[in-house]
Design an enzyme around this catalytic site. Structure first.
Site, PDB file in Angstrom:
ATOM      1  N   ILE A  14       0.838  -1.209   0.000  1.00  0.00           N
ATOM      2  CA  ILE A  14       0.000   0.000   0.000  1.00  0.00           C
ATOM      3  C   ILE A  14       0.865   1.249   0.000  1.00  0.00           C
ATOM      4  O   ILE A  14       0.601   2.216  -0.713  1.00  0.00           O
ATOM      5  CB  ILE A  14      -0.939  -0.009   1.221  1.00  0.00           C
ATOM      6  CG1 ILE A  14      -1.892  -1.206   1.136  1.00  0.00           C
ATOM      7  CG2 ILE A  14      -1.729   1.290   1.313  1.00  0.00           C
ATOM      8  CD1 ILE A  14      -2.752  -1.388   2.372  1.00  0.00           C
ATOM      9  N   GLY A  15       1.905   1.252   0.809  1.00  0.00           N
ATOM     10  CA  GLY A  15       2.791   2.416   0.882  1.00  0.00           C
ATOM     11  C   GLY A  15       3.961   2.139   1.792  1.00  0.00           C
ATOM     12  O   GLY A  15       4.067   1.080   2.416  1.00  0.00           O
ATOM     13  N   THR A  16       4.856   3.102   1.858  1.00  0.00           N
ATOM     14  CA  THR A  16       6.026   3.005   2.734  1.00  0.00           C
ATOM     15  C   THR A  16       6.117   4.278   3.558  1.00  0.00           C
ATOM     16  O   THR A  16       5.649   5.338   3.155  1.00  0.00           O
ATOM     17  CB  THR A  16       7.326   2.823   1.929  1.00  0.00           C
ATOM     18  OG1 THR A  16       7.463   3.924   1.018  1.00  0.00           O
ATOM     19  CG2 THR A  16       7.304   1.528   1.148  1.00  0.00           C
ATOM     20  N   GLY A  17       6.731   4.160   4.715  1.00  0.00           N
ATOM     21  CA  GLY A  17       6.901   5.318   5.584  1.00  0.00           C
ATOM     22  C   GLY A  17       8.150   5.175   6.412  1.00  0.00           C
ATOM     23  O   GLY A  17       9.011   4.330   6.127  1.00  0.00           O
ATOM     24  N   SER A  18       8.251   6.032   7.459  1.00  0.00           N
ATOM     25  CA  SER A  18       9.441   5.984   8.307  1.00  0.00           C
ATOM     26  C   SER A  18       9.545   4.651   9.047  1.00  0.00           C
ATOM     27  O   SER A  18      10.627   4.217   9.411  1.00  0.00           O
ATOM     28  CB  SER A  18       9.387   7.130   9.319  1.00  0.00           C
ATOM     29  OG  SER A  18       8.212   7.037  10.100  1.00  0.00           O
ATOM     30  N   TYR A  19       8.412   3.985   9.265  1.00  0.00           N
ATOM     31  CA  TYR A  19       8.398   2.710   9.978  1.00  0.00           C
ATOM     32  C   TYR A  19       8.796   1.548   9.085  1.00  0.00           C
ATOM     33  O   TYR A  19       9.240   0.514   9.553  1.00  0.00           O
ATOM     34  CB  TYR A  19       6.992   2.451  10.539  1.00  0.00           C
ATOM     35  CG  TYR A  19       5.910   2.619   9.500  1.00  0.00           C
ATOM     36  CD1 TYR A  19       5.622   1.617   8.587  1.00  0.00           C
ATOM     37  CD2 TYR A  19       5.202   3.813   9.411  1.00  0.00           C
ATOM     38  CE1 TYR A  19       4.648   1.784   7.621  1.00  0.00           C
ATOM     39  CE2 TYR A  19       4.227   3.987   8.448  1.00  0.00           C
ATOM     40  CZ  TYR A  19       3.949   2.971   7.555  1.00  0.00           C
ATOM     41  OH  TYR A  19       2.995   3.139   6.588  1.00  0.00           O
ATOM     42  N   CYS A  22       3.867  -0.874   4.430  1.00  0.00           N
ATOM     43  CA  CYS A  22       2.510  -1.263   4.807  1.00  0.00           C
ATOM     44  C   CYS A  22       1.939  -2.067   3.645  1.00  0.00           C
ATOM     45  O   CYS A  22       1.874  -1.568   2.516  1.00  0.00           O
ATOM     46  CB  CYS A  22       1.657  -0.030   5.098  1.00  0.00           C
ATOM     47  SG  CYS A  22      -0.053  -0.418   5.497  1.00  0.00           S
ATOM     48  N   ASP A 141       0.447  11.119  17.701  1.00  0.00           N
ATOM     49  CA  ASP A 141       0.769  11.424  16.298  1.00  0.00           C
ATOM     50  C   ASP A 141      -0.520  11.518  15.486  1.00  0.00           C
ATOM     51  O   ASP A 141      -0.636  10.912  14.425  1.00  0.00           O
ATOM     52  CB  ASP A 141       1.707  10.355  15.732  1.00  0.00           C
ATOM     53  CG  ASP A 141       2.347  10.806  14.415  1.00  0.00           C
ATOM     54  OD1 ASP A 141       2.451  12.029  14.189  1.00  0.00           O
ATOM     55  OD2 ASP A 141       2.726   9.937  13.614  1.00  0.00           O
TER      56      ASP A 141
END
EC number: 2.7.11.1
Length: 445
Positions: A14-19, A22, A141
């Protein structure tokens, strides 16, 4: 038996982030669609790993219709990866809704904004005032990217605590990019995060839903921090009601104790009907989960109404308790201010006393040496003492001899001394009056 990564089928990212990533997944046992987030814990210390696991276990206990459900955690020790399995929200997040509105230059309906406010506040209420009596959970957050929508456009609050977990001295913390538009004044001032900090973030989110931009924008974090500390922002577009603008403005108050609590927001007449509808639906969901047949619910509306009133009474009791705690806090603040005022008054009285003593000494010295009253100031200030007969010593001796031999001048000096004493008494009365007024002013404060 604990779940394994092999028990799920990855559909797509679905996407990527700092964690990390996903991904949308399917549970092989029953075909249920879920998502998981990958967290690389390889660079974390043992203490941070333990905190991460305990935090995820705590998040699994949060069960509410407006909170993204956390199902499971999977630890892959080979790849040092933690998978957090969560509910899938097919409606996307609020960040994409805002982006779409910005591109199409179309504002969101106030009805949608009010529904988001209602459901998000109910979600925060479950976190801040746990119905199961558990520990308070702060989101930390809250932003559009962490608020999701299901297929029926119901709000789901997600990503609890992940920012706090990752914002340690780890590789994830160092990969944080972007500007913290929703950071509260307490965070900017390095103060402790509290429930009212979540309310500030909620106000920022609702503001952005209306204006399609955050209330505080800047090109750097330093500039943004200055704007947040100043606390000035434009009104939301005039197409939205004054009541909505007023409650958002209250949420964005610089003083956290002036911001409304979740109970006060839910009691606002603007969303009172929506809150009642949501609570009724939640009650029906609980009944179905407990195995109560729907027909019996339909046949006894009085019973469901009584249950709803019972829930509302419990909420009011919690709200009263929270207000009592706030009143106690204000009383403590008033006590501190009273002590400070007393200290200031004591210092002022001490200064006045010292000033009066100094003035009395001055008048006593003049009374004991009346010849000083008629001497020029230049002669009084000059305290020059040389051995031998200098010009200064000769001048002072000649003047003093001539003044002592003159009786008429002595009478004049006595009159002047008497007048000076009268002036001193008048000044003393003025000082007492000033002291009384200063006490009255401090008492008013």
């Amino acid at each position: 038996m604990p779940s394994r990564a092999e028990d799920y089928e990855v559909l797509y990212t679905i996407g990527t982030g700092s964690y990390g990533r996903c991904q949308k997944i399917r549970r092989k046992s029953d075909g249920k669609i879920l998502v998981w987030k990958e967290l690389d814990y390889g660079s974390m210390t043992e203490a941070e790993k333990q905190m991460l696991v305990s935090e995820v276990n705590l998040l699994r206990e949060l069960k509410h219709p407006n909170i993204v459900r956390y199902y499971d955690r999977i630890i892959d020790r080979t790849n040092t990866t933690l998978y957090i399995v969560m509910e899938y929200c097919e409606g996307g997040d609020l960040a994409s809704v805002i982006t779409k509105g910005t591109k199409e230059r179309q504002y969101l309906d106030e009805e949608f904004v009010l529904r988001v406010m209602t459901q998000l506040t109910l979600a925060l209420k479950e976190c801040h005032r746990r119905s199961d009596g558990g520990h308070t959970v702060l989101h930390r957050d809250l932003k559009p990217a962490n608020v999701f929508l299901d297929g029926k456009q119901n709000v789901k609050l997600g990503d609890f605590g992940l920012a706090r977990i990752l914002n340690h001295d780890t590789s994830f913390a160092k990969t944080f990019v972007g500007t913290p538009y929703y950071m509260s004044p307490e965070q900017m001032n390095r103060m402790s995060y509290n429930e009212k900090s979540d309310i500030w973030s909620l106000g920022c989110l609702l503001y952005e839903l209306c204006a399609l931009m955050p209330p505080f924008t800047a090109f750097s974090q330093k500039e943004l921090a200055g704007k947040i500390r100043e606390g000035k922002f434009r009104r939301i577009p005039y197409r939205y009601s004054d009541e909505l603008n007023e409650i958002i403005t209250r949420m964005l108050n610089l003083k956290d104790y002036h911001r409304p609590s979740v109970e006060e927001i839910l009691e606002n007449p603007l969303i009172a009907d929506l809150v009642a509808d949501e609570q009724r639906r939640n009650l029906e969901r609980r009944g179905r989960q407990l195995g109560e047949p729907e027909k019996s619910q339909d046949s006894s509306p009085v019973l469901s109404e009584l249950k709803l009133k019972e829930i509302q009474l419990q909420e009011r009791e919690r709200a009263l308790k929270a207000r009592e705690e706030r009143l106690e806090q204000k009383e403590q603040e008033l006590c501190v201010r009273e002590r400070l005022a007393e200290d200031k008054l004591a210092r002022a009285e001490n200064l006045l006393k010292n000033y009066s003593l100094l003035k009395e000494r001055k008048f006593l010295s003049l009374a004991s040496n009346p010849e000083l009253l008629n001497l020029p100031s230049s002669v009084i200030k000059k305290k020059v003492h040389f051995s031998g007969e200098s010009k200064e010593n000769i001048m002072r001796s000649e003047n003093s001899e001539s003044q002592l031999t003159s009786k008429s001048k002595c009478k004049d000096l006595k009159k002047r001394l008497h007048a000076a004493q009268l002036r001193a008494q008048a000044l003393s009365d003025i000082e007492k009056n000033y002291q009384l007024k200063s006490r009255q002013i401090l008492g008013m404060r």
